[in-house]
Design a protein around this motif. Structure first.
Motif, short mmCIF file in Angstrom:
data_model
loop_
_atom_site.label_atom_id
_atom_site.label_comp_id
_atom_site.label_asym_id
_atom_site.label_seq_id
_atom_site.Cartn_x
_atom_site.Cartn_y
_atom_site.Cartn_z
N GLY A 140 0.84 -1.19 0.00
CA GLY A 140 0.00 0.00 0.00
C GLY A 140 0.88 1.23 0.00
N GLY A 141 0.30 2.40 -0.24
CA GLY A 141 1.07 3.63 -0.24
C GLY A 141 1.44 4.06 -1.65
N ARG A 142 2.14 5.21 -1.74
CA ARG A 142 2.46 5.77 -3.06
C ARG A 142 3.96 5.91 -3.24
NH1 ARG A 142 -1.31 9.61 -2.24
NH2 ARG A 142 0.29 11.20 -2.02
N ILE A 143 4.41 5.65 -4.45
CA ILE A 143 5.80 5.89 -4.82
C ILE A 143 5.82 6.94 -5.91
CG2 ILE A 143 7.90 4.87 -5.76
CD1 ILE A 143 6.95 2.17 -4.72
N THR A 144 6.61 7.99 -5.73
CA THR A 144 6.69 9.04 -6.74
C THR A 144 8.13 9.15 -7.23
OG1 THR A 144 5.06 10.18 -5.39
CG2 THR A 144 5.99 11.41 -7.23
N LEU A 145 8.31 9.08 -8.55
CA LEU A 145 9.65 9.17 -9.13
C LEU A 145 9.79 10.51 -9.83
CD1 LEU A 145 9.71 5.63 -10.76
CD2 LEU A 145 10.87 6.30 -8.67
N SER A 146 10.71 11.34 -9.36
CA SER A 146 10.94 12.67 -9.93
C SER A 146 9.63 13.39 -10.21
CB SER A 146 11.75 12.56 -11.24
OG SER A 146 12.91 11.84 -11.02
N GLY A 147 8.72 13.35 -9.27
CA GLY A 147 7.47 14.09 -9.39
C GLY A 147 6.35 13.33 -10.09
N ARG A 148 6.67 12.20 -10.75
CA ARG A 148 5.61 11.44 -11.42
C ARG A 148 5.24 10.23 -10.58
NH1 ARG A 148 9.08 12.29 -15.54
NH2 ARG A 148 9.84 10.17 -15.31
N PRO A 149 3.94 10.01 -10.36
CA PRO A 149 3.54 8.82 -9.60
C PRO A 149 3.93 7.55 -10.37
CG PRO A 149 1.63 10.20 -10.14
CD PRO A 149 2.81 10.85 -10.76
N ALA A 150 4.46 6.57 -9.64
CA ALA A 150 4.95 5.36 -10.31
C ALA A 150 3.83 4.42 -10.70
CB ALA A 150 5.95 4.64 -9.42
N GLY A 151 2.64 4.66 -10.16
CA GLY A 151 1.52 3.79 -10.51
C GLY A 151 1.61 2.46 -9.79
N THR A 152 0.70 1.59 -10.13
CA THR A 152 0.63 0.32 -9.41
C THR A 152 1.62 -0.69 -9.94
OG1 THR A 152 -1.18 -0.19 -10.90
CG2 THR A 152 -1.78 0.45 -8.66
N HIS A 153 2.11 -0.49 -11.18
CA HIS A 153 3.00 -1.49 -11.77
C HIS A 153 4.45 -1.09 -11.62
CE1 HIS A 153 -0.24 -3.91 -13.16
NE2 HIS A 153 -0.81 -2.84 -13.69
N TYR A 154 4.83 -0.69 -10.42
CA TYR A 154 6.23 -0.37 -10.19
C TYR A 154 7.01 -1.67 -10.19
CZ TYR A 154 10.33 1.80 -8.17
OH TYR A 154 11.60 2.25 -7.96
N SER A 155 8.01 -1.76 -11.07
CA SER A 155 8.72 -3.04 -11.24
C SER A 155 10.21 -2.79 -11.32
CB SER A 155 8.26 -3.71 -12.53
OG SER A 155 8.66 -2.90 -13.61
N VAL A 156 10.94 -3.88 -11.47
CA VAL A 156 12.39 -3.77 -11.64
C VAL A 156 12.71 -2.87 -12.83
CG1 VAL A 156 14.50 -5.06 -12.07
CG2 VAL A 156 12.71 -6.06 -10.67
N GLY A 157 11.97 -3.08 -13.91
CA GLY A 157 12.21 -2.30 -15.12
C GLY A 157 11.99 -0.82 -14.88
N ALA A 158 10.90 -0.49 -14.18
CA ALA A 158 10.59 0.92 -13.91
C ALA A 158 11.68 1.54 -13.05
CB ALA A 158 9.23 1.03 -13.21
N ALA A 159 12.17 0.78 -12.07
CA ALA A 159 13.23 1.29 -11.20
C ALA A 159 14.49 1.54 -12.01
CB ALA A 159 13.50 0.30 -10.08
N HIS A 160 14.81 0.62 -12.93
CA HIS A 160 15.99 0.80 -13.78
C HIS A 160 15.87 2.06 -14.62
CE1 HIS A 160 18.92 -2.55 -13.83
NE2 HIS A 160 18.02 -3.04 -13.00
N ARG A 161 14.69 2.23 -15.23
CA ARG A 161 14.51 3.39 -16.09
C ARG A 161 14.61 4.68 -15.30
NH1 ARG A 161 11.13 -0.18 -18.47
NH2 ARG A 161 9.29 0.42 -17.28
N ALA A 162 14.19 4.63 -14.03
CA ALA A 162 14.27 5.82 -13.20
C ALA A 162 15.68 6.05 -12.66
CB ALA A 162 13.28 5.71 -12.04
N GLY A 163 16.62 5.16 -13.02
CA GLY A 163 18.00 5.35 -12.60
C GLY A 163 18.27 4.89 -11.18
N ILE A 164 17.45 3.99 -10.67
CA ILE A 164 17.65 3.47 -9.31
C ILE A 164 18.41 2.15 -9.39
CG2 ILE A 164 16.53 2.66 -7.21
CD1 ILE A 164 14.23 4.54 -7.86
N ARG A 165 19.51 2.07 -8.70
CA ARG A 165 20.32 0.85 -8.67
C ARG A 165 20.43 0.37 -7.24
NH1 ARG A 165 23.94 1.41 -12.93
NH2 ARG A 165 22.81 2.27 -14.70
N CYS A 166 20.63 -0.90 -7.08
CA CYS A 166 20.67 -1.44 -5.73
C CYS A 166 21.80 -2.45 -5.58
CB CYS A 166 19.33 -2.11 -5.40
SG CYS A 166 19.07 -2.32 -3.65
#
Lengths: 313, 481
Positions: B62-88
């Motif tokens: 539950g809750g919201r994730i916002t990437l650089s001001g844009r809501p990530a939506g419900t389908h936040y995935s590995v791919g979306a994180a990569h595109r947003a420049g997030i590495r782990c």
């Protein structure tokens, strides 16, 4: 320089080739007449179908699975090849494509339902056998002439089987060991989670590898009937275990995505030659399977020894 | 500081439940460019869960994730994180051991392909390794499986910072220095500071508080799945940080007041953890409940296994922590799972006495309260907590005088825990000895004596009258200065 050459990693990768050369040398020593075009052809022509089956097995082992159905699958392909492919080529080609698609679907099923591949492929081995018996209830049939022509083609210098084996090893080596996507395929065997975390589809890797196993299984069956000229549902039952032994003999490991296409082809050739070697030693066929096992154990023991050497340093 | 630009990632009320366990309860967090955020907390505070959600490998409950001001939506995935420049960089190493260093770089970068990709991959990872760890001595063509653990970690860190067509805006480092020596760790932290100065962002998770205090600009403290403090690093000291992590005001509810040491005569167990060298060892006396505390993975399990391996013919039982892999026999019935611990007493002429086995299982079903209509049901028909009770019944039902417990309460609900605590106390009264490794602070109050582990050694030896959460935290986070 010496240290690099004698490092366990280099020794380990040289072991399959060294075993093959040692076996060939022993054969030539026992039977100098084998050192001719005809002799080599007789020794090695059956190596090609086994090499194809071994590469098929290697594809499955790359993604940490084991295929216990490849032997009967090759038998099914042989039966289709000796009947439909000759009489109604269109139906034959369609059937072979369906076989490959069946293998790909198997990979998808195993991945999606998280099933043990050993169980699924063992079950499928009976399905392949049953289908083969439906296609060709009694041994017989006739191979299409073009396959026969390819398999008996007289190449200059050394027999066709050697050219084909080298080409097979080179093509699979480039595709799996050198290409960019090949890295992902092997990575899926080494650490699936890490590959998934990098955004790759594990389903796709598994389907790709199983489909490739299907393709090489088909090639194995067709090359086999090119040599035997007719087919039988039970023609390749031994291939299941031979192919596994070939992969392991060639330096591959059951888990962890550590495989070697060149090694697998060499392993297949070694296993083929082992049979002839034992005949030259005049060991009765009853003992040959056991003696083949002994050769396998010796090579694997050498590998363990090299690994020990590596950890001690 | 963060007002000028939009934060790279912003979490708002993010939640996550694993069955009855609440791993995250409404976490708020934001990281902006040019910021190094320190994240600290005790085991099970929810740090790793939070990072897995940020990396896209775990879906938030539950809750919201916002990437650089844009809501990530419900389908936040590995791919979306990569595109947003997030590495782990995950805590457990996640490289493919069968591939070379350069090939592992390729796994992370789909853009490395086509002719000559090998050379480009080797150059890419080699340059980054040189930049972060000068003098690293790692060749791009070496298989990762042949590298030492420290070098693997260096490769993984360097890989996370490499840039092709995908940017590395925010790099999450989860315990990055855990297997690096001081010099290499220093190189990494210096690089993180440079990275942040040039506009990158970092989340640094570490148990080494000095590292966090010296590197992070802002520090967020988590406890029980929530953010409990977030301030500039200058406003924290080691002591205030430790205080924020522990619950100073927590009631001592339910703890028996009187403490009488049971330490007399000879101890039934003496052990020295492998990393201890000389110096003080660990001892347990008859009737004692001895706690092994400290952060997870600092040698507690190894010590328990060492004691168990050296048991000889003394009756000893081990309750495994990871019940799926080490504990239950998934295909057997509940009765069989309990009876296997006392199989010698239950067999006659080499055959298992099924009636006696059932009787034993039935007795323990009642005593420990395993909720099942029939003890002959398969073990997997039980809930996780009740499976764990069956494992306790297996240990307690045997004739073992000494019972070793390897963090057995993971993922067990609070009601079951209370029942098991009562059972442990009652059995200890009868003269049994318990060695109990636990990562949960609340469980230590049930122990007569607590040893705190760090880096494979016992660093503190606390009888219950001197036990406090702060004392344990101080010992576990103490740094080799």
């Amino acid at each position: 320089m010496n240290a690099v050459l004698l490092s366990p990693r280099v020794l380990r990768s040289l072991l399959p080739a060294v075993s093959l050369v040692a076996l060939l040398a022993a054969i030539f020593y026992l039977q100098p007449r084998a050192m001719s075009y005809l002799g080599l052809n007789l020794l090695l022509n059956l190596a090609l179908p086994i090499a194809f089956a071994t590469i098929a097995q290697m594809c499955v082992i790359t993604v940490n699975d084991l295929d216990l159905g490849i032997g009967t699958f090759v038998g099914l392909v042989a039966c289709i090849g000796a009947t439909w492919l000759r009489d109604t080529p269109l139906l034959g080609v369609a059937a072979l494509l369906a076989c490959v698609a069946g293998y790909a679907a198997l990979g998808a099923l195993i991945h999606l339902r998280n099933l043990p591949a050993i169980v699924v492929t063992l079950g499928m081995s009976f399905v392949w056998l049953g289908l083969a018996l439906l296609v060709l209830p009694t041994p017989g049939g006739k191979v299409p002439d073009w396959i026969r022509a390819v398999m008996t083609f007289k190449t200059p210098g050394v027999p066709f089987a050697i050219y084909a084996s080298v080409a097979l090893a080179a093509i699979v080596h480039v595709g799996l060991m050198r290409s960019a996507y090949g890295v992902v395929l092997r990575g899926a065997g080494g650490n699936p989670r890490s590959v998934a975390r990098a955004g790759w589809s594990l389903l796709r890797t598994k389907v790709t590898m199983y489909a490739l196993a299907g393709v090489f299984g088909v090639l194995s069956g067709l090359s086999l009937i090119g040599l035997t000229t007719s087919a039988d549902a039970n023609i390749a039952l031994r291939y299941t275990l031979l192919s596994i032994a070939g992969v392991i003999l060639g330096g591959g490991e059951f888990v962890g995505g550590r495989v070697s296409p060149v090694g697998a082809v060499i392993g297949a050739a070694t296993l083929t030659l082992a049979g002839s070697f034992l005949s030259f030693l005049r060991i009765s066929p009853d003992w040959q399977i056991g003696a083949q096992g002994a050769i396998l154990i010796v090579v694997l023991a050498l590998r363990v020894l090299i690994n020990r050497l590596g950890t001690r340093r | 500081m963060t007002g000028a630009r939009l934060p790279i990632v912003e979490l708002d009320g993010v939640e996550k439940h694993f069955g009855a366990v609440r791993a995250l309860v409404g976490v708020e967090l934001s990281v902006g460019a040019g910021e190094c955020l320190g994240l600290v907390g005790h085991n099970g505070a929810g740090k790793s869960t939070l990072m897995a959600i940020l990396a896209g490998t775990l879906a938030p409950g539950g809750g919201r994730i916002t990437l650089s001001g844009r809501p990530a939506g419900t389908h936040y995935s590995v791919g979306a994180a990569h595109r947003a420049g997030i590495r782990c960089v995950f805590q457990e190493l996640s490289l493919c051991p069968n591939l070379t260093v350069a090939e592992n770089a390729r796994i992370l970068h789909p853009a490395l392909r086509g002719f000559g990709w090998r050379r480009r991959a080797a150059t890419l990872i080699g340059a980054k390794l040189n930049e972060i760890f000068p003098g690293h001595g790692i060749a791009g063509g070496e298989p990762v499986g042949d590298l030492s653990i420290a070098r693997r970690q260096m490769v993984e860190i360097a890989r996370a910072f490499t840039v092709t067509d995908a940017a590395a805006d925010l790099v999450i480092l989860d315990e990055p220095t855990s297997s690096l020596d001081a010099v290499v760790a220093g190189q990494l932290l210096a690089f993180v500071r440079r990275f942040v100065e040039t506009g990158g962002a970092c989340i640094l998770i570490s148990h080494l508080l000095g590292e966090v205090l010296s590197t992070a600009g802002r520090i967020v403290v988590m406890r029980d799945g929530a953010v409990v403090a977030a301030r500039q690093a200058e406003d924290f000291t080691r002591d205030t940080l430790v205080q924020a992590m522990g619950s100073v005001a927590r009631a001592e509810g339910g703890a028996p007041a009187a403490f009488a040491s049971k330490r007399a005569d000879e101890p039934v167990i003496r052990a020295r953890p492998l990393g201890q060298g000389a110096g003080e060892a660990l001892a347990a006396y008859r009737g004692e409940v001895v706690g092994l505390a400290g952060l997870g993975g600092h040698g507690q399990t190894e010590t328990l296994l060492e004691i168990f391996a050296g048991r000889g013919d003394r009756p000893m039982a081990l309750v495994a922590g990871d019940r799926q892999s080490d504990g239950i026999f998934p295909l057997w019935s509940i009765a069989r799972n309990i009876g296997i611990g006392s199989i010698r007493g239950l067999s006659r002429l080499g055959l298992v006495d099924a009636v006696a086995e059932r009787r034993l299982a039935e007795t323990w079903r009642q005593r420990i309260g395993i909720r099942t209509p029939d003890i002959g049901n398969p073990i997997l028909s039980l809930s996780g907590g009740n499976q764990q009770k069956a494992l306790f019944a297996r240990a307690l039902g045997s004739e073992a005088e000494i019972i070793l417990m390897d963090d057995p309460m993971r993922g067990v609900d609070i009601g079951t825990k209370q029942e098991v605590y009562r059972m442990i106390r009652a059995e200890a009264e009868k003269g049994r000895t318990f060695l109990w490794y636990t990562t949960e602070m609340d469980e230590l109050i049930h122990c007569d004596h607590v040893y705190v582990f760090r880096d494979g050694r016992v660093v503190a030896d606390l009888p219950r009258d001197r036990l406090s959460e702060e004392a344990v935290l101080h010992a576990s986070f103490g740094e080799a200065a």
